[in-house]
Design a protein around this motif. Sequence first.
Motif, mmCIF file in Angstrom:
data_model
loop_
_atom_site.group_PDB
_atom_site.id
_atom_site.type_symbol
_atom_site.label_atom_id
_atom_site.label_comp_id
_atom_site.label_asym_id
_atom_site.label_seq_id
_atom_site.Cartn_x
_atom_site.Cartn_y
_atom_site.Cartn_z
ATOM 1 N N MET A 192 0.904 4.556 -5.660
ATOM 2 C CA MET A 192 1.133 4.909 -7.099
ATOM 3 C C MET A 192 -0.064 4.734 -7.884
ATOM 4 S SD MET A 192 4.054 3.286 -9.689
ATOM 5 C CE MET A 192 2.872 1.849 -9.723
ATOM 6 N N LEU A 193 -0.719 3.649 -7.732
ATOM 7 C CA LEU A 193 -1.892 3.568 -8.767
ATOM 8 C C LEU A 193 -3.132 4.470 -8.300
ATOM 9 C CD1 LEU A 193 -1.794 -0.158 -9.151
ATOM 10 C CD2 LEU A 193 -1.328 1.376 -10.803
ATOM 11 N N GLU A 194 -3.257 4.465 -6.868
ATOM 12 C CA GLU A 194 -4.130 5.417 -6.588
ATOM 13 C C GLU A 194 -4.069 6.947 -6.943
ATOM 14 O OE1 GLU A 194 -7.858 6.480 -4.076
ATOM 15 O OE2 GLU A 194 -7.320 5.293 -5.628
ATOM 16 N N GLU A 249 -5.507 5.033 4.583
ATOM 17 C CA GLU A 249 -4.496 6.028 4.424
ATOM 18 C C GLU A 249 -3.900 6.144 3.056
ATOM 19 O OE1 GLU A 249 -3.355 3.184 7.897
ATOM 20 O OE2 GLU A 249 -4.516 3.055 6.266
ATOM 21 N N TYR A 250 -4.183 4.840 2.374
ATOM 22 C CA TYR A 250 -3.532 4.861 0.784
ATOM 23 C C TYR A 250 -4.496 4.774 -0.184
ATOM 24 C CZ TYR A 250 0.660 4.047 3.714
ATOM 25 O OH TYR A 250 1.709 4.107 4.658
ATOM 26 N N LEU A 251 -5.555 4.114 -0.003
ATOM 27 C CA LEU A 251 -6.657 3.802 -1.105
ATOM 28 C C LEU A 251 -8.160 4.442 -0.503
ATOM 29 C CD1 LEU A 251 -7.212 2.328 -3.742
ATOM 30 C CD2 LEU A 251 -7.282 0.296 -2.390
ATOM 31 N N SER A 252 -8.929 5.133 -1.278
ATOM 32 C CA SER A 252 -9.908 5.542 -0.942
ATOM 33 C C SER A 252 -11.044 4.350 -0.950
ATOM 34 C CB SER A 252 -10.610 6.746 -1.594
ATOM 35 O OG SER A 252 -10.769 6.468 -3.080
ATOM 36 N N ALA A 300 -13.556 -0.569 -5.813
ATOM 37 C CA ALA A 300 -14.748 -1.376 -5.099
ATOM 38 C C ALA A 300 -15.042 -2.511 -5.712
ATOM 39 C CB ALA A 300 -15.662 -0.182 -4.815
ATOM 40 N N GLY A 301 -15.304 -3.551 -4.802
ATOM 41 C CA GLY A 301 -15.589 -4.851 -5.520
ATOM 42 C C GLY A 301 -14.599 -5.470 -6.396
ATOM 43 N N ASN A 302 -13.536 -5.057 -6.332
ATOM 44 C CA ASN A 302 -12.400 -5.535 -7.043
ATOM 45 C C ASN A 302 -11.069 -5.600 -6.248
ATOM 46 O OD1 ASN A 302 -13.293 -6.604 -10.044
ATOM 47 N ND2 ASN A 302 -14.158 -4.465 -9.880
ATOM 48 N N ARG A 303 -11.111 -5.929 -5.219
ATOM 49 C CA ARG A 303 -10.023 -5.917 -4.382
ATOM 50 C C ARG A 303 -9.675 -7.127 -3.463
ATOM 51 N NH1 ARG A 303 -10.357 -0.296 -0.458
ATOM 52 N NH2 ARG A 303 -10.797 0.986 -2.160
ATOM 53 N N VAL A 340 0.714 -1.337 -0.010
ATOM 54 C CA VAL A 340 -0.085 0.034 0.044
ATOM 55 C C VAL A 340 0.846 1.206 -0.031
ATOM 56 C CG1 VAL A 340 -2.112 -0.999 0.969
ATOM 57 C CG2 VAL A 340 -0.258 -0.152 2.450
ATOM 58 N N GLY A 341 2.053 1.213 0.609
ATOM 59 C CA GLY A 341 2.782 2.519 0.577
ATOM 60 C C GLY A 341 3.635 2.596 -0.613
ATOM 61 N N SER A 342 3.744 1.698 -1.501
ATOM 62 C CA SER A 342 4.287 2.239 -2.876
ATOM 63 C C SER A 342 3.521 1.848 -3.997
ATOM 64 C CB SER A 342 5.636 1.214 -2.879
ATOM 65 O OG SER A 342 5.333 -0.102 -2.674
ATOM 66 N N GLY A 343 3.424 0.621 -4.642
ATOM 67 C CA GLY A 343 2.436 0.521 -5.611
ATOM 68 C C GLY A 343 1.198 0.743 -5.614
#
Length: 488
Positions: free
Chosen positions: A228-230, A261-264, A269-272, A222-225
């Motif tokens: 970055m994607l978010e 903290e990293y991804l809203s 949503a629904g694909n995690r 979550v702290g890098s890739g």
Amino acid sequence: MTAPATTPTDPTRVDLGLRAVVITTVVGLLAAVLLALPSHHDDKARTMSGSNPVTPGVFTGLGFDQCLAPSQAAMTAWRRSSPFRAVGIYIAGYSRACRSQPNLTSTWVAAQLAAGWHLLPITLGPQASCQPRYPRYGNDYRISAKPAGDYAAARSMGATEASKTVSAAKALGIVPGSTMFYDLEGFDYTNAGCRESALRFLSAWTVQIHKLGYRSGVYSSVGSGVKMLERQRLSPLPSVVLPDQLWLARYDGKANTSSPEYLSDAGWAGNRVKQFQGGHSEKWGGVTINIDRNYLDLRTAPKPPAPPATPTPTPTPAATPPAPPSAPVESHCGGVKVDLPAYVAIKKPTPTYRPPMDQVLALKCLLRERAGFRGVVGNGFGPALVTAIQSWRKARGMRVNAVWTRAMWMELLASGARPTLRPGAVSKDVRDVQRALNAANLSAHLPVNGTLDARTQVILRLWKARVGLKPGGVVAQSAWRLLAAGRF
């Protein structure tokens, strides 16, 4: 997977890629029988893969991942005893620790999918240019950080890796529409060249995966890739394409897919999928495996992007292949559905229990057709059915009550004089084999089509292994006897 985000103490650190599986109990009859199945990508194995479902598909619940694909015996033990129904498997990538996968074959993949596992295929190839632990072997590479042509070198590497992954997936029988996950280990997010080249690499990976008819997924810290994607999702660059599914590494011990903290909440949503617990050993069904724990929230199943259309000549009527043979259409009791994806135990209703009506109607209809039941088929679980079940049990020396079991379903569906059936057979007897296997294996969900096809043979092999019969796709008299005896 090894995915530290920015510091050695980051709670998202993952270290699956450096671990080997520890299996303490892999003995028993099931292992001996299933190891006799083909272990190479032969024509028969490729045929079996043709009816595999899309994976991981729609699923919410627990999963695990580890570098080395477990043995068939381990997977069977964990399917019976563990809370997991999804498993990550490393299918490609020169940087993976488990370059050798002795258990991972098309037969293994088909068997797991048939048993109800949701597979998450993983590739661990080139890593971020600032990732200090790679290259691992010397003949694997890191992503090029050359900025020329909007990181054209990184994009080329991403497309190449996607093509390799799809080739590996097809060889294993993983069908188009399935998600291919790229494992991008944690890196220094503040290193702009490292970050931006990795982003273009993943974009090209996604574009090529889509062109080849599959869905794209990315695993990262979550702290890098993930961060970055978010960032790209919230402030999109027109030249970057995002993956369809996101697998985040966040070691907070919480079985959910949240990391606010990293991804809203709106992102993927629904694909995690979330890897919420790192390397540890768990023992289920007498088998110990060192795993990471994951929670999957895959609630949407959009159609994969169609590959570019390739013009093909219109076939002439003479070139059209004949339709495959099929068993005659059956009708039962004026339209009652007797072909069910599973046949479960049912009993007389109580104030707190109501038997499934489809099971009740199918049972009454089949009893009428095969055992002389004279009650009305469509009026629920009434006194006539209670009497019929009690009479059935009494005639077989069983305790007299109003419980209809899975073993009783199997006897009803498979008893009587039966022919030996060979792969490809088409008949009403094959329908009864498929029905009986759906009673023996509640995860099988075999289509009752009357054809002894590849998928039916997979489920048949698994059942034979459990009951001690020799492997193979033939339904001989010994198999009929054990089906009719309710052995599962």
